[in-house]
Design a protein around this motif. Structure first.
Motif, PDB file in Angstrom:
ATOM      1  N   TYR A 116     -44.898 -46.390 -34.434  1.00  0.00           N
ATOM      2  CA  TYR A 116     -43.672 -46.080 -35.181  1.00  0.00           C
ATOM      3  C   TYR A 116     -43.948 -46.012 -36.682  1.00  0.00           C
ATOM      4  O   TYR A 116     -43.449 -45.130 -37.374  1.00  0.00           O
ATOM      5  N   VAL A 124     -39.639 -34.663 -34.129  1.00  0.00           N
ATOM      6  CA  VAL A 124     -39.400 -34.747 -32.678  1.00  0.00           C
ATOM      7  C   VAL A 124     -39.124 -36.194 -32.262  1.00  0.00           C
ATOM      8  O   VAL A 124     -38.188 -36.482 -31.510  1.00  0.00           O
ATOM      9  N   ARG A 126     -38.075 -38.610 -34.151  1.00  0.00           N
ATOM     10  CA  ARG A 126     -36.782 -39.012 -34.734  1.00  0.00           C
ATOM     11  C   ARG A 126     -35.647 -38.648 -33.784  1.00  0.00           C
ATOM     12  O   ARG A 126     -34.748 -39.438 -33.531  1.00  0.00           O
ATOM     13  N   ARG A 127     -35.701 -37.407 -33.277  1.00  0.00           N
ATOM     14  CA  ARG A 127     -34.617 -36.930 -32.406  1.00  0.00           C
ATOM     15  C   ARG A 127     -34.593 -37.721 -31.101  1.00  0.00           C
ATOM     16  O   ARG A 127     -33.534 -38.115 -30.614  1.00  0.00           O
ATOM     17  N   ILE A 128     -35.775 -37.924 -30.518  1.00  0.00           N
ATOM     18  CA  ILE A 128     -35.845 -38.674 -29.252  1.00  0.00           C
ATOM     19  C   ILE A 128     -35.283 -40.077 -29.446  1.00  0.00           C
ATOM     20  O   ILE A 128     -34.462 -40.556 -28.658  1.00  0.00           O
ATOM     21  N   LEU A 129     -35.712 -40.735 -30.529  1.00  0.00           N
ATOM     22  CA  LEU A 129     -35.239 -42.101 -30.792  1.00  0.00           C
ATOM     23  C   LEU A 129     -33.736 -42.141 -31.040  1.00  0.00           C
ATOM     24  O   LEU A 129     -33.065 -43.082 -30.621  1.00  0.00           O
ATOM     25  N   ALA A 130     -33.224 -41.103 -31.704  1.00  0.00           N
ATOM     26  CA  ALA A 130     -31.780 -41.065 -31.945  1.00  0.00           C
ATOM     27  C   ALA A 130     -31.032 -41.038 -30.609  1.00  0.00           C
ATOM     28  O   ALA A 130     -30.031 -41.739 -30.430  1.00  0.00           O
ATOM     29  N   GLY A 131     -31.541 -40.224 -29.664  1.00  0.00           N
ATOM     30  CA  GLY A 131     -30.909 -40.152 -28.345  1.00  0.00           C
ATOM     31  C   GLY A 131     -31.002 -41.467 -27.599  1.00  0.00           C
ATOM     32  O   GLY A 131     -30.023 -41.926 -26.994  1.00  0.00           O
ATOM     33  N   ILE A 132     -32.177 -42.095 -27.664  1.00  0.00           N
ATOM     34  CA  ILE A 132     -32.360 -43.378 -26.983  1.00  0.00           C
ATOM     35  C   ILE A 132     -31.444 -44.437 -27.605  1.00  0.00           C
ATOM     36  O   ILE A 132     -30.842 -45.250 -26.890  1.00  0.00           O
TER      37      ILE A 132
ATOM     38  N   LYS B  46     -31.286 -47.487 -40.323  1.00  0.00           N
ATOM     39  CA  LYS B  46     -31.822 -46.572 -39.304  1.00  0.00           C
ATOM     40  C   LYS B  46     -33.027 -47.203 -38.600  1.00  0.00           C
ATOM     41  O   LYS B  46     -33.153 -47.127 -37.373  1.00  0.00           O
ATOM     42  N   ASP B  50     -33.554 -48.056 -34.677  1.00  0.00           N
ATOM     43  CA  ASP B  50     -34.750 -47.599 -33.946  1.00  0.00           C
ATOM     44  C   ASP B  50     -35.441 -48.777 -33.275  1.00  0.00           C
ATOM     45  O   ASP B  50     -35.865 -48.688 -32.118  1.00  0.00           O
ATOM     46  N   LEU B 145     -22.317 -39.220 -26.304  1.00  0.00           N
ATOM     47  CA  LEU B 145     -23.418 -39.716 -25.462  1.00  0.00           C
ATOM     48  C   LEU B 145     -23.285 -41.224 -25.255  1.00  0.00           C
ATOM     49  O   LEU B 145     -23.412 -41.719 -24.124  1.00  0.00           O
ATOM     50  N   LEU B 164     -31.581 -44.563 -20.606  1.00  0.00           N
ATOM     51  CA  LEU B 164     -32.287 -44.502 -21.894  1.00  0.00           C
ATOM     52  C   LEU B 164     -33.139 -43.235 -21.968  1.00  0.00           C
ATOM     53  O   LEU B 164     -33.168 -42.545 -22.989  1.00  0.00           O
ATOM     54  N   GLY B 167     -31.052 -40.248 -22.508  1.00  0.00           N
ATOM     55  CA  GLY B 167     -30.688 -40.173 -23.921  1.00  0.00           C
ATOM     56  C   GLY B 167     -31.818 -39.588 -24.748  1.00  0.00           C
ATOM     57  O   GLY B 167     -31.611 -38.734 -25.607  1.00  0.00           O
ATOM     58  N   GLY B 168     -33.038 -40.043 -24.454  1.00  0.00           N
ATOM     59  CA  GLY B 168     -34.206 -39.533 -25.172  1.00  0.00           C
ATOM     60  C   GLY B 168     -34.391 -38.037 -24.948  1.00  0.00           C
ATOM     61  O   GLY B 168     -34.702 -37.288 -25.883  1.00  0.00           O
ATOM     62  N   GLY B 171     -31.875 -36.129 -26.890  1.00  0.00           N
ATOM     63  CA  GLY B 171     -32.280 -36.134 -28.289  1.00  0.00           C
ATOM     64  C   GLY B 171     -33.392 -35.125 -28.541  1.00  0.00           C
ATOM     65  O   GLY B 171     -33.346 -34.361 -29.505  1.00  0.00           O
ATOM     66  N   PHE B 172     -34.353 -35.107 -27.619  1.00  0.00           N
ATOM     67  CA  PHE B 172     -35.483 -34.180 -27.721  1.00  0.00           C
ATOM     68  C   PHE B 172     -34.983 -32.738 -27.726  1.00  0.00           C
ATOM     69  O   PHE B 172     -35.468 -31.892 -28.476  1.00  0.00           O
ATOM     70  N   VAL B 176     -28.260 -34.274 -29.554  1.00  0.00           N
ATOM     71  CA  VAL B 176     -27.644 -35.396 -30.260  1.00  0.00           C
ATOM     72  C   VAL B 176     -28.012 -35.359 -31.745  1.00  0.00           C
ATOM     73  O   VAL B 176     -29.176 -35.256 -32.076  1.00  0.00           O
TER      74      VAL B 176
END
Lengths: 201, 176
Positions: A116, A124, A126-132, B46, B50, B145, B164, B167-168, B171-172, B176
């Motif tokens: 991290y 990429v 950043r976006r994945i982590l935002a979704g998680i 942020k 994370d 979401l 999870l 969600g990822g 995001g990918f 989101v």
């Protein structure tokens, strides 16, 4: 928890439902395995491994041990590992279980922390982590909702006020945890005590 | 404050915090956020969100978000110091209390105290959800979401890990 209703001659040394107590390495390994299997909570895996798989404790003993760890502060499952290991093998057993539970996931966490720190700004990722993150918050809301349901059903006004009070003080006003709890815990214990006295009367 | 040794700051912070973590790790999230983000500025809002997500995604006890906070402050030694400070004192306390209570007592106090702590820990966990939501749910899609996952996880027994990962994936895909 467990009441001895039947007048059985109890011999604590001979417990046929139990496997023999494990060695330190076995404790370490068992807890390491539980910990690595336990995504989003280790407790379910711990119960399965300790009670069903290894038969180191009966379900009642496990519940009793867990109840103790649940009412003390700190991460419950970590407390459980120490208490459980020490009940089987003394303080060395406690340390073995504690280390088994924490060492592998801590190492994984450090690797993730390093990744991290290096790649955390990559778009990429950043976006994945935002979704998680969104999903993780959703999961937490679901847990809170599940825990609240029995309280909501009882419509216990005093309990609701306590819950809302802590939520507001910590979540909205951002007051320090110690200060809030030093007031809230004695208050809640007193209220619970009075209500139980009333219920008993 | 910045002049003191960061390792010592981590140990004293988390060692003390662990004693007030009623209801486990999720209940201590607001205090971790207050100290790490607002008081010491160890990480941004942020980065904290994370860290929570990473801790949820990886195996092991959820309390290990402190490993990530410790690493952000002082690298690997910081990670180890924070983890031990958060986990060891209460584990030893539990060990001593369990030895005291080795004889099954007829005392009603443990059950009473536990019942008294339940509403407090739910209040704390709700505060955790609020604080984390404030830093993650910045767009309509993110809010949707979060709400969807909350509903699915409430009504079904689906493994949280799948939610999870979903969600990822979203995001990918840049949704989101």
């Amino acid at each position: 928890m467990s009441t001895d209703s039947a007048p059985v001659a109890q011999e604590p040394e001979i417990r046929p439902t139990h496997a023999p107590p494990p060695g330190l390495a076995a404790l370490f390994l068992a807890f390491a395995r539980m910990s690595l299997a336990g995504f989003g909570g280790v407790l379910v895996f711990a119960r399965h491994a300790i009670v069903d798989q290894h038969r180191w404790m009966t379900a009642d003993e496990f519940n009793e041990t867990f109840a103790l760890c649940h009412f003390l502060p700190g991460p419950n499952i970590v407390n459980l590992s120490m208490v459980f290991g020490s009940r089987l093998r003394g303080i060395a057993g406690g340390v073995a279980a504690f280390t088994g539970l924490l060492l592998p996931p801590t190492l994984i966490m450090m690797v993730l922390a390093i990744i991290y720190a290096r790649f955390g700004d990559v778009e990429v990722l950043r976006r994945i982590l935002a979704g998680i993150s969104c999903a993780a918050v959703g999961l937490l809301i679901a847990v809170v909702f599940r825990m609240m349901t029995p309280l909501l059903k009882r419509m216990d006004v005093v309990v609701m006020i306590l819950m809302l009070g802590v939520f507001t003080a910590i979540g909205v006003f951002r007051w320090p945890l110690q200060a809030v709890l030093l007031i809230a815990i004695p208050l809640s214990i007193a209220v619970t005590y009075v209500m139980r006295r009333k219920a008993a009367a | 404050m910045s002049s003191e040794n960061p390792i010592w700051a981590l140990i004293s912070t988390f060692g003390l915090m662990s004693l007030f973590a009623v209801g486990g790790a999720a209940a201590a999230i607001p205090e971790m956020h207050r100290i790490a983000v607002e008081v010491h500025h160890w990480m941004t809002d942020k980065q904290f969100a994370d860290a929570y997500a990473i801790a949820q995604l990886s195996p092991g006890p959820n309390v290990l978000i402190v490993t990530l906070i410790g690493y952000a402050v002082a690298g690997v030694p910081g990670a180890l110091a924070a983890t031990l400070a958060m986990c060891l004192p209460t584990a030893l306390l539990a060990y001593y209390v369990s030895r005291l209570l080795n004889r099954p007592s007829q005392s009603r106090w443990p059950a009473l105290i536990q019942a008294a702590l339940v509403p407090l820990s739910i209040g704390l966990m709700a505060a955790s959800a609020l604080i984390l939501a404030q830093s993650t749910d910045r767009t309509i899609a993110a809010v949707l979401l979060t709400a969807m996952v909350a509903v699915i996880a409430s009504v079904s027994r689906v493994n949280p890990l799948w939610l999870l990962l979903a969600g990822g994936l979203l995001g990918f895909a840049g949704i989101v």
